[in-house]
Design a protein around this motif. Structure first.
Motif, PDB file in Angstrom:
ATOM      1  N   SER A 160       0.841  -1.190   0.000  1.00 53.42           N
ATOM      2  CA  SER A 160       0.000   0.000   0.000  1.00 53.42           C
ATOM      3  C   SER A 160       0.876   1.239   0.000  1.00 53.42           C
ATOM      4  O   SER A 160       1.616   1.482   0.957  1.00 53.42           O
ATOM      5  N   VAL A 204       0.213   3.597   2.963  1.00 54.12           N
ATOM      6  CA  VAL A 204       0.870   3.243   4.219  1.00 54.12           C
ATOM      7  C   VAL A 204       2.253   3.859   4.275  1.00 54.12           C
ATOM      8  O   VAL A 204       2.681   4.406   5.301  1.00 54.12           O
ATOM      9  N   GLU A 261      -6.201   7.462   6.282  1.00 54.90           N
ATOM     10  CA  GLU A 261      -5.475   8.401   5.429  1.00 54.90           C
ATOM     11  C   GLU A 261      -6.013   9.822   5.587  1.00 54.90           C
ATOM     12  O   GLU A 261      -5.243  10.793   5.629  1.00 54.90           O
ATOM     13  N   MET A 279      -3.493   1.492   9.712  1.00 55.76           N
ATOM     14  CA  MET A 279      -3.192   1.234   8.306  1.00 55.76           C
ATOM     15  C   MET A 279      -2.279   0.030   8.155  1.00 55.76           C
ATOM     16  O   MET A 279      -2.471  -0.806   7.258  1.00 55.76           O
ATOM     17  N   ASP A 326      -3.511  -3.181   6.093  1.00 56.04           N
ATOM     18  CA  ASP A 326      -3.004  -3.433   4.748  1.00 56.04           C
ATOM     19  C   ASP A 326      -1.810  -4.375   4.688  1.00 56.04           C
ATOM     20  O   ASP A 326      -1.589  -5.007   3.654  1.00 56.04           O
ATOM     21  N   SER A 356      -4.825   6.844  -2.259  1.00 55.26           N
ATOM     22  CA  SER A 356      -5.494   5.735  -1.581  1.00 55.26           C
ATOM     23  C   SER A 356      -6.527   5.116  -2.503  1.00 55.26           C
ATOM     24  O   SER A 356      -7.061   5.781  -3.397  1.00 55.26           O
TER      25      SER A 356
END
Length: 453
Positions: A260, A263, A329, A376, A380, A440
């Motif tokens: 991600s 992240v 986020e 996060m 993820d 995102s």
């Protein structure tokens, strides 16, 4: 004369009076203990095991603040400003430089013990208990032998933090968001820190080693408490090691870039906030000693700013505890934007009031940003590499804190210049946070909607 009546259980007045006195003596202890247990085990946390982790983290926070109080008077408050800056810089160089080299090893070491997380946290507690005893003999003189012991305390504390963050998802109650669970754990640590700080100060009036004796007792307690966590904490089927710098598509070890991009951006944004924290701690500590707030002494000025930062941190953690599930986020981008605005105001209209406001805002926003980053990573990053991911992210954040502290020590004691530097640091982090928000999956029409943290 009628005989004295006995109670249904056969006890006489003397026994009943004895039990009443016993209950009265135990009530100041058992009453708060029951209240704390109800709070930590509420909303299913007791059944899932999260309540025990919350209590363990409170023990960890109380022990850490005992050591902090013992070392603060030795390293900073007991010497003049010029000498203090040199000694604090030496502390950072001796303590943090080796930690920067050792911290990346913590994750792989823990990865080799996937079925021993409770034992790892217990060892981290016991190590700090023994090191507190070692430091008690040298804390009065402030000799260099304190620094290797302080390094050991820091490494053990970070090892505990890495494991603690990795096991939170395993103890998550039903319908509990990760941000909310992380904030509950963090808030317990902050409350325990606030409660233990005056106790540590009182022990310090008896003698410099006494806070360390208290820390030793607390960490011994934590050693036993770690083994009270549920057995599912040690369940780690199929865990592997993470490479956070991995970006090749064929790599079999996922990292932040492949898992991600938000992240990674969130981690860099949090690094900017941690850099700001280190900068404000050291820069304002020395600035307010030389230029205290209007009408206040240096100690009172430091206390006002410190209390503002602590209240902000606790408030941010409390907000996270009651925050409904939202995209982390967006939380990170929002709090960094707010911090940037306050930092710019502090640089343009520098004053003691704005300095306190910035400290409180930074504490509030840093708490929410860190909770969101943890969520996060837990959302993820695959569970197989999550422990290593936390180890490497904590390493980066700690290095950023040291970098900010080094800048704060080296910078001239000019308030406007210092706040301008603070604004520049936050601006860099805000740019990364906005980039993570825009990239995102929820902002990509062709991508599936991300899981809510």
């Amino acid at each position: 004369m009628a005989p004295a009546r006995s109670s249904p259980d056969g006890s006489g007045p003397a026994k009943r009076a004895g039990r009443a006195v016993g209950r009265a003596l135990h009530l100041p202890i058992t009453g708060p203990a029951r209240g704390i247990r109800r709070a930590t085990h509420a909303h299913g946390a007791g059944e899932s095991g999260l309540g025990r982790l919350i209590e363990l983290h409170a023990i960890n926070g109380a022990g850490d603040v005992m050591i902090t109080v013992a070392l603060a008077s030795t390293v900073f408050f007991s010497v003049p400003t010029d000498e203090a800056r040199g000694r604090v810089a030496l502390y950072l160089a001796i303590t943090m430089a080796p930690f920067t080299l050792l911290a990346p090893v913590i994750g792989p070491l823990l990865d080799r013990l996937p079925h021993g997380r409770r034992a790892a946290m217990a060892c981290a507690m016991l190590t700090r208990a023994l090191l507190a005893l070692m430091m008690s003999g040298a804390v009065a003189t402030g000799g260099l032998e304190l620094y290797p012991a302080a390094l050991g305390v820091l490494v053990a504390s970070k090892a505990y933090g890495v494991v603690r963050s990795a096991v939170v998802p395993r103890l998550l109650p039903p319908k509990f968001s990760l941000v909310k669970a992380n904030s509950r754990v963090t808030l317990a640590g902050l409350l325990a820190t606030g409660a233990a700080a005056p106790v540590a100060a009182g022990l310090h009036t008896i003698g410099p080693p006494w806070p360390l004796y208290g820390a030793c007792a607390i960490f011994v307690w934590g050693t036993f408490a770690a083994f009270q966590l549920p057995h599912k904490v040690d369940d780690a089927k199929g865990e592997r090691r993470a490479r956070l710098s991995t970006h090749e598509a064929h790599s079999k070890r996922p990292g932040l870039r492949t898992v991600s991009r938000p992240v990674l951006c969130g981690l860099l944004a949090n690094a900017a906030m941690r850099c700001l924290s280190g900068f404000l701690i050291f820069f304002l500590a020395f600035l307010l000693r030389e230029q205290p707030l209007a009408g206040q002494s240096a100690a009172v000025s430091l206390g006002i700013v410190g209390v503002a930062a602590g209240i902000g941190n606790a408030a941010g953690t409390a907000v996270g505890a009651w925050l409904r599930a939202r995209a982390p986020e967006a939380i990170i981008a929002s709090v960094l934007s707010v911090t940037l605005g306050v930092a710019i105001l502090s640089a343009v209209f520098f004053s003691g009031l704005l300095v306190a406001v910035l400290a409180g805002t930074a504490g509030f926003c840093q708490a929410l940003a860190k909770l969101s980053l943890d969520a996060m990573i837990q959302r993820d990053v695959p569970e197989a590499v999550r422990t290593s991911a936390f180890a490497r992210s904590e390493t980066l954040l700690q290095v950023a804190w040291v970098l900010g502290g080094a800048i704060g020590i080296a910078l001239p004691l000019n308030g406007t210049l210092g706040m301008a530097v603070a604004a520049a640091v936050v601006a860099a982090g805000t740019a990364m946070a906005l980039r993570g928000l825009l990239t995102s999956p929820r902002h990509q029409p062709t991508s599936p909607r991300p899981r809510v943290a």
